[in-house]
Design a protein around this motif. Sequence first.
Motif, PDB file in Angstrom:
ATOM      1  N   ALA A 163      63.250  45.475   1.171  1.00  0.00           N
ATOM      2  CA  ALA A 163      64.172  46.595   1.319  1.00  0.00           C
ATOM      3  C   ALA A 163      65.302  46.229   2.271  1.00  0.00           C
ATOM      4  CB  ALA A 163      63.424  47.818   1.836  1.00  0.00           C
ATOM      5  N   PHE A 164      64.937  45.585   3.373  1.00  0.00           N
ATOM      6  CA  PHE A 164      65.984  45.208   4.325  1.00  0.00           C
ATOM      7  C   PHE A 164      66.910  44.150   3.769  1.00  0.00           C
ATOM      8  CE2 PHE A 164      64.334  47.735   7.664  1.00  0.00           C
ATOM      9  CZ  PHE A 164      65.431  47.904   8.483  1.00  0.00           C
ATOM     10  N   ARG A 165      66.348  43.239   2.962  1.00  0.00           N
ATOM     11  CA  ARG A 165      67.206  42.227   2.340  1.00  0.00           C
ATOM     12  C   ARG A 165      68.257  42.923   1.481  1.00  0.00           C
ATOM     13  NH1 ARG A 165      64.787  39.426  -2.500  1.00  0.00           N
ATOM     14  NH2 ARG A 165      65.757  41.291  -3.343  1.00  0.00           N
ATOM     15  N   ASN A 166      67.794  43.916   0.682  1.00  0.00           N
ATOM     16  CA  ASN A 166      68.731  44.623  -0.181  1.00  0.00           C
ATOM     17  C   ASN A 166      69.801  45.349   0.625  1.00  0.00           C
ATOM     18  OD1 ASN A 166      67.624  43.806  -2.513  1.00  0.00           O
ATOM     19  ND2 ASN A 166      66.291  45.597  -2.758  1.00  0.00           N
ATOM     20  N   TRP A 199      68.611  52.565  -5.396  1.00  0.00           N
ATOM     21  CA  TRP A 199      68.638  51.183  -4.910  1.00  0.00           C
ATOM     22  C   TRP A 199      67.509  51.011  -3.903  1.00  0.00           C
ATOM     23  CZ3 TRP A 199      71.953  46.998  -5.658  1.00  0.00           C
ATOM     24  CH2 TRP A 199      71.984  46.027  -4.668  1.00  0.00           C
ATOM     25  N   PRO A 200      66.606  50.089  -4.101  1.00  0.00           N
ATOM     26  CA  PRO A 200      65.448  49.993  -3.212  1.00  0.00           C
ATOM     27  C   PRO A 200      65.787  49.368  -1.866  1.00  0.00           C
ATOM     28  CG  PRO A 200      65.357  48.281  -4.848  1.00  0.00           C
ATOM     29  CD  PRO A 200      66.557  49.086  -5.176  1.00  0.00           C
ATOM     30  N   ARG A 206      66.461  54.249   1.822  1.00  0.00           N
ATOM     31  CA  ARG A 206      65.641  55.051   0.913  1.00  0.00           C
ATOM     32  C   ARG A 206      64.166  54.979   1.320  1.00  0.00           C
ATOM     33  NH1 ARG A 206      64.428  55.459  -4.951  1.00  0.00           N
ATOM     34  NH2 ARG A 206      63.858  53.286  -4.832  1.00  0.00           N
ATOM     35  N   LEU A 207      63.766  53.776   1.738  1.00  0.00           N
ATOM     36  CA  LEU A 207      62.382  53.595   2.178  1.00  0.00           C
ATOM     37  C   LEU A 207      62.083  54.486   3.379  1.00  0.00           C
ATOM     38  CD1 LEU A 207      59.889  51.830   1.589  1.00  0.00           C
ATOM     39  CD2 LEU A 207      60.697  50.302   3.376  1.00  0.00           C
ATOM     40  N   ALA A 208      63.044  54.530   4.316  1.00  0.00           N
ATOM     41  CA  ALA A 208      62.850  55.351   5.507  1.00  0.00           C
ATOM     42  C   ALA A 208      62.746  56.826   5.129  1.00  0.00           C
ATOM     43  CB  ALA A 208      64.011  55.133   6.477  1.00  0.00           C
TER      44      ALA A 208
END
Lengths: 384, 291
Positions: free
Chosen positions: B76-79, B242-243, B247-249
């Motif tokens: 996720a952070f890479r994206n 977008w992953p 969005r994860l947070a």
Amino acid sequence: MPMLAELEGLKVYFYDQGDKRFIRACEDIKFSIKEGTVLGVVGESGCGKTVAALSMMGLIDGEPGVIEGRFFFKPKQKDRRSVMLAVMRGSRKDRDFRRGELFDLFNGLKRCVEYDQYPYTIIKDSERWLRKNNRIMEHVRGKNISMIFQDPSRSLNPFVPVGIQIEKTIKWLSKNEKKGQLESEVAELLREVRIFNPKVVMNMYPDALSLGMAQRVVIAIALVSRPKLLIADEPTTGLDTTNKYRIIELLQQAMEKHDMSLLFISHNIGIVGSIADDIAVMYAGIIVEFGSKQQIIIAKRGPKHPYTEALVSSVPTDADIKKGKKLKVIQGIVPNNKMEVVGCPFLPRCPYAVGKIRRKCRERCPEAFEVTPGHSIRCWLYAN
Amino acid sequence: MVRFLKVFMREILNAVLLIIGVTTLLYLIFNIMPGSFIGKGQGFVGYIDIIRRLFTFKFGISPVSGRDIGNLVFPAFRNTLILTIGSIIVSLLISVPIGIFSSYRRFKSYSWTLSIFSYIISSIPVFFLGYLVIYLISRYTAVLPIYYLYEAQRGKPILSYVLPIIVLGIGNDSISEIVRLVGGELERVMSEDYVVASKARGERVLQSSIHEGIIIPIISIIFSKIPFLIGGAVIVEHVFNWPGAGRLAFQATLDRDLPVLVVIAFLSVLFVRAAALIKSMILYYYQTSER
């Protein structure tokens, strides 16, 4: 002597967005410089001397206003072809772009001619003056005409050592130079302007230089290209008297050595008298008198514009100093450029405008009358 | 060299202090909140445990989804990183030419038109612009994918980067700021006396003025924009499905997945401080190479 440069009908107005009117900086300026001579331009501050010089270099850009006129100049033999091509490319069909060996660098172009109308028409650069002028000036600026600015310490980049600044200019003007050679060339140049420890000065930043030294460095940079015309805009302002005369000596020697002409701008008629061959006296944006040094300063009698007379007599002579006389001053102040000046601009300060002639002075400013060959005066006193 | 070390150590110390502050605050808040995570209610010992886990990058397993947190968070952070850097480049590509142009040709009518254009496009909100772009692209063309393509699916994931990057680049409201900055700085430098003097020598002054006037301000503004960009990325990630980290947070907040949230906060701090570190290193290098 053959002519080097002729300026004709230069008109520079700036537009004041706040007051919605034009500021008259130069009006119908006309003078000529012969090869290997010095033309001195004298006048009080705010008379448009600097603006005239800047517009000769094509450096008035961006600001809306009017620039108009013709500037004939004879380039170096080396650059003659490129200048000619550039001038021809932008020239208008109905104008002649050359006069013998001299080419019209302004190309007879006008910029923004709609006077006193809606502001947007003024911002418009109607004939793309700037771009065309830049294209021509590319071949002239630096290579043929150099300029020294008023404040030497401010015309050097404060973040770069002076040696590197000179090197940069040398590199710019001649593309293929080796590094070791460059340094010796810089040292040579600095020695030429009487800096006796060039290796030390080269690594100094401009703030470490005294004003006189900075002026020498600026002159060295201007001399890099061996120009045909050097415009010196008040090069002696702010220097002490001995330094003033040293700088003038330096300029004279450089002129002789490189076969250069000089346009010397100053408000000090004494300094101008000591260096110039021809003198143009400017007042409120117009040239009130143009003639040789003999005609303007040295000759005690003979026709003179009242302003010139006042300027010359304001310099005290030895006899005056011995007697302890008071210094003579010119009464009044220079008229505000923003005002619409009708008639002679010197009228409010003129001691001669009395009686019958005064009405004429008030009506309009006269054309230049040629009193003797090469000596013209704009004054009703000498109208024939 | 001593100066370099000084700058470097100052940045590192800043980062460490910020991480300690953020994790302490999070630990205190999460202790009050309902939900569970490792080390809850154990006071200082639990805090040390969390710190140890964070700094060794062994985050453990999420109690909500049952998946390894590292596998969840790093992609996720890479994206998000790709999205952020790409959008900065897009913003620069749009704004720097406009800024230079509008100050160099100041009195032309098209220069102020361009400035106004830059203000308009940077005042469009990201979510609106995103949906507008999706609508236009999906309705009238089929060139670009409008959502993230996983490699398992058919299609190239690289193409799906294009739209979000462009939308975030336009909509992250740094365009007008950079235009104003570049224009002002360039105008200031070009009206300096020494620049006029070098113009009188026949030199071309635009390039040297750009070099002198605007590189340092641009570097500082870009790197200080990075935290805000991460915030702006949340919306874009939602719009384009977008992953990314934002969005994860958001998802983890809804699920009360506290361990994931702690990890995301930690990585965000690292991200931001790393940007600051790079910024001061670049500025240091630039200033020393000037002399």
